[in-house]
Design an enzyme around this catalytic site. Sequence first.
Site, PDB file in Angstrom:
ATOM      1  N   HIS A  94       0.810  -1.216   0.000  1.00  0.00           N
ATOM      2  CA  HIS A  94       0.000   0.000   0.000  1.00  0.00           C
ATOM      3  C   HIS A  94       0.849   1.275   0.000  1.00  0.00           C
ATOM      4  CE1 HIS A  94       0.897   0.669   4.317  1.00  0.00           C
ATOM      5  NE2 HIS A  94       0.887  -0.643   4.376  1.00  0.00           N
ATOM      6  N   ASP A  95       0.355   2.275  -0.716  1.00  0.00           N
ATOM      7  CA  ASP A  95       0.905   3.631  -0.714  1.00  0.00           C
ATOM      8  C   ASP A  95       2.303   3.720  -1.317  1.00  0.00           C
ATOM      9  OD1 ASP A  95      -1.288   5.094   0.799  1.00  0.00           O
ATOM     10  OD2 ASP A  95      -0.792   3.522   2.230  1.00  0.00           O
ATOM     11  N   GLY A 113       5.186  -1.130   2.500  1.00  0.00           N
ATOM     12  CA  GLY A 113       4.361   0.046   2.341  1.00  0.00           C
ATOM     13  C   GLY A 113       5.133   1.351   2.311  1.00  0.00           C
TER      14      GLY A 113
END
Length: 269
Positions: free
Chosen positions: A118-119, A136
């Site tokens: 994520h991100d 992440g």
Amino acid sequence: MLSPLAYIHPDARLAPGVTVEPFTTIAADVEIGEDTWIGPNVTIMNGARIGAHCQVFPGAVIGAVPQDLKFAGEQTTAVIGDHTVIRECVTVNRGTVDRGETRVGSHCLLMAYVHIAHDCIIGNNCILANTVQVAGHVEIGDYAIVGGSSAVHQFVKIGAHAMISGGSLVRKDVPPYVKAGREPLSYAGANSVGLRRRGFSEESINMVQQLYRTLFLGGLNTHDALTQIEQELPASTERDTAVGFVRAATRGIIKGPKRGRPTDGSEAE
């Protein structure tokens, strides 16, 4: 072009020329650009945004929810640029409230079993070799290459045109234009071959080599090395990019090599 053995939600937005092979699942909140090929047994989940002329190979999962205990179901995306190739069993999770998206650029190659958490922000023309695992909030600059089976720690930044040896544990930021290898990961010279292939002049490459000799081999602390670099080297895109990257590194940068190892870019390429 759309197999009757695939499940495509009627709300999914597929541009003209998209091919979807059998046993693939495409959720409602999905966008896929023109002439993209989606292979068999692919899962594309809500929040996926896939560009034009991409290839997604069997077993890939795009847009799954983050593996982050803080994730609270917010609406986020996983964005894939144009002309990017996603090989077998790659996973690209969507973002969290932190950035709202995970982004992979255009003309990238994610080889089999790569994981993008994520991100993360992956630039254009990047290559991540087989089984690279990216935690992440990682940022990877344009044209960076990460060797197979490497693991990248969360919040790490890898600069543009960097090349990282296979099997590396990337715990610190890796500046642009360098090669990095060994354990612990350390500077292994300027990425001169890669820079030549991408049209950098010999003057620019020599400047990059001199810059990193000062930073990693000059016996100075980082602050003093950057000051000397700015005083002795003329302003240029490469100088300013490298200095700005090092100054902004919140996790610290990789270290110079141990004594006795060639690291000035003159070793065999």
